[in-house]
Design an enzyme around this catalytic site. Structure first.
Site, PDB file in Angstrom:
ATOM      1  N   ASP A 109     -22.828   7.240 -31.516  1.00 25.61           N
ATOM      2  CA  ASP A 109     -21.784   7.012 -32.522  1.00 25.61           C
ATOM      3  C   ASP A 109     -20.413   7.499 -32.054  1.00 25.61           C
ATOM      4  OD1 ASP A 109     -20.817   5.982 -34.862  1.00 25.61           O
ATOM      5  OD2 ASP A 109     -21.697   7.476 -36.186  1.00 25.61           O
ATOM      6  N   ASP A 110     -20.089   8.769 -32.277  1.00 22.15           N
ATOM      7  CA  ASP A 110     -18.784   9.341 -31.889  1.00 22.15           C
ATOM      8  C   ASP A 110     -19.065  10.654 -31.168  1.00 22.15           C
ATOM      9  OD1 ASP A 110     -16.879   7.465 -33.427  1.00 22.15           O
ATOM     10  OD2 ASP A 110     -18.333   8.083 -34.951  1.00 22.15           O
TER      11      ASP A 110
ATOM     12  N   GLU B 193     -25.375   4.030 -44.069  1.00 20.89           N
ATOM     13  CA  GLU B 193     -25.083   5.352 -43.493  1.00 20.89           C
ATOM     14  C   GLU B 193     -24.921   6.311 -44.672  1.00 20.89           C
ATOM     15  OE1 GLU B 193     -21.355   5.560 -41.348  1.00 20.89           O
ATOM     16  OE2 GLU B 193     -21.819   7.520 -40.481  1.00 20.89           O
TER      17      GLU B 193
ATOM     18  N   HIS C 211     -18.525   4.306 -30.586  1.00 20.92           N
ATOM     19  CA  HIS C 211     -17.120   3.906 -30.793  1.00 20.92           C
ATOM     20  C   HIS C 211     -16.318   4.499 -29.645  1.00 20.92           C
ATOM     21  CE1 HIS C 211     -17.939   2.753 -35.065  1.00 20.92           C
ATOM     22  NE2 HIS C 211     -18.897   3.625 -34.883  1.00 20.92           N
TER      23      HIS C 211
ATOM     24  N   HIS D 271     -24.544   1.705 -30.100  1.00 25.99           N
ATOM     25  CA  HIS D 271     -23.684   2.181 -31.194  1.00 25.99           C
ATOM     26  C   HIS D 271     -22.869   3.375 -30.696  1.00 25.99           C
ATOM     27  CE1 HIS D 271     -23.407   3.274 -35.777  1.00 25.99           C
ATOM     28  NE2 HIS D 271     -22.268   3.549 -35.130  1.00 25.99           N
TER      29      HIS D 271
HETATM   30  N1  HPA Z   1     -19.143   5.248 -39.621  1.00 26.56           N
HETATM   31  C1  HPA Z   1     -18.241   4.352 -39.998  1.00 26.56           C
HETATM   32  N2  HPA Z   1     -17.163   4.089 -39.288  1.00 26.56           N
HETATM   33  C2  HPA Z   1     -16.965   4.731 -38.134  1.00 26.56           C
HETATM   34  C3  HPA Z   1     -17.867   5.676 -37.704  1.00 26.56           C
HETATM   35  C4  HPA Z   1     -19.017   5.948 -38.481  1.00 26.56           C
HETATM   36  O1  HPA Z   1     -19.883   6.797 -38.169  1.00 26.56           O
HETATM   37  N3  HPA Z   1     -17.383   6.155 -36.528  1.00 26.56           N
HETATM   38  C5  HPA Z   1     -16.239   5.489 -36.275  1.00 26.56           C
HETATM   39  N4  HPA Z   1     -15.979   4.635 -37.244  1.00 26.56           N
HETATM   40 ZN    ZN Z   2     -20.528   4.108 -36.083  1.00 24.38          ZN
END
Ligand code: HPA
Ligand code: ZN
Length: 350
Positions: free
Chosen positions: A287-288, A209, A28, A26
């Site tokens: 994640d990011d 989330e 992006h 996970h």
């Molecule tokens: N959640 C949803 N969409 C996303 C996320 C996230 O944490 N990061 C990049 N797109």
């Molecule tokens: Zn994500």
């Protein structure tokens, strides 16, 4: 969740985490855009960022919620213009992943974030595939790319994106669903997910989330996914947790993301321990990472410290990531053998 090794005060848990052969499920790619690269690409492409310095950009990373983050994340993507930009973005991430001993990664990209700005989908996918190939040559990191649809846009736009991506679909492992969660349900995307699965792609989706456990159940009902991205709010409903455990659904949790987007007030309040204790196949991811204060290694270290995990828990998390990946059976065997070499008896392969 205290395992035996944790009770040994001199056990080097951070050393184990460093050496762990990691699989990241996970992340992006757009969320790995560090401010330094953003400014370099902005200058190269004549794009004006709404910040004057790298420090000013980082200082803006104080997010009230998911939407506040997404607004900045999409704005920063304007610096990504050419095929070479996407290659550099990908290779920059893989360099950091290699430093964290990532051995296999299944990153997301959001084609619509770029095609809606007039960038060709061929340049986006081509550049990312170039970067992944460079990274495999340079670092030995294998990968499977995930094409993610934006759920705040209509399902018809997702179907059009899948059609546009047709020439590259044999080099894409799965489709995903991300962006704003509350108010954008999964059901309208059932048809495009079914089409992708009929085309031989696997499916994953963000759920649980910000929205509650019922959204995790509905996502399982309608999208045919093998993994739920985040899913940490599933812990609020024992029946949903049981379903995840019994069906062997992998959860791709992202502790620092949850902290920075205020899904939890502190890492010690994370539900990851509850989920793991209920037999759910939880994994640790970033994640990011350019926005949330740490790559995968830091996510492992911080959640392990906050929840008092021991060596067996760490090995379980890493095993879950290998088993929950879309890597070939041979690659999974290799990774499990590497893990056994590092974690010894703490690693239990399936
Ligand atoms: N959640 C949803 N969409 C996303 C996320 C996230 O944490 N990061 C990049 N797109
Ligand atoms: Zn994500």
């Amino acid at each position: 969740m205290l395992s035996d090794a944790h009770t040994k005060p001199d056990f080097d848990l951070d050393g184990l985490i460093d050496r762990l052969p990691k699989v990241e499920l996970h992340v992006h790619l757009e969320g790995t855009l560090e401010p330094e690269l953003a400014f370099r690409l902005a200058a190269r492409n004549g794009v004006v960022l709404p910040f004057t310095t790298v420090d000013e950009m980082r200082a803006r990373y104080d997010f009230a919620d998911l939407q506040a983050f997404l607004d900045i994340y999409y704005a920063a993507c304007s610096v990504l213009v050419t095929r070479e930009d996407f290659r550099e973005l990908t290779l920059d991430y893989l360099r950091r992943a290699d430093a964290d001993h990532v051995r296999h990664v299944e990153p997301f990209f959001d084609p619509q974030t770029h095609t809606d700005r007039g960038i060709s989908i061929g340049d986006v996918i081509g550049g990312i595939l170039d970067g992944l190939a460079d990274g495999e040559r340079e670092f030995g990191i294998t990968s499977g790319l995930i094409l993610s649809f934006l759920r705040h846009l209509p399902a018809e736009a997702a179907s059009a994106t899948l059609a546009d991506a047709e020439p590259w679909l044999d080099r894409i492992v799965a489709v995903g669903l991300d962006s704003s969660e509350v108010g954008y349900p999964p059901e309208p995307f059932a048809a495009v997910f079914a089409a992708a699965r009929a085309r031989g792609l696997r499916a994953v989706a963000h759920a649980g989330e910000e929205a509650d456990a019922s959204l995790v159940a509905r996502t399982l009902d309608c999208l045919g996914v093998s993994r739920i991205d985040h899913g940490v709010r599933a812990a609020d409903d024992p029946a949903v947790m049981r379903r995840l455990a019994e069906d062997g659904v992998t959860l791709t949790a992202c502790p620092l993301s949850n902290l920075r987007l205020r899904v939890v007030p502190a890492l010690a309040r994370s539900t990851i321990g509850t989920l793991l204790g209920a037999g759910v196949a939880v994994t640790i991811n970033s994640d990011d990472p350019a926005y949330f204060g740490g790559y995968i290694g830091e996510n492992y270290r911080r959640i392990v410290a906050a929840l008092g995990f021991g060596a067996a828990d760490v090995a379980r998390l890493a095993t879950n990531a290998i088993n929950g990946s879309f890597a070939s059976a041979d690659r999974k065997r290799e990774l499990l053998a590497e893990l056994a070499g590092v974690a010894g008896g703490a690693a239990g392969a399936e």
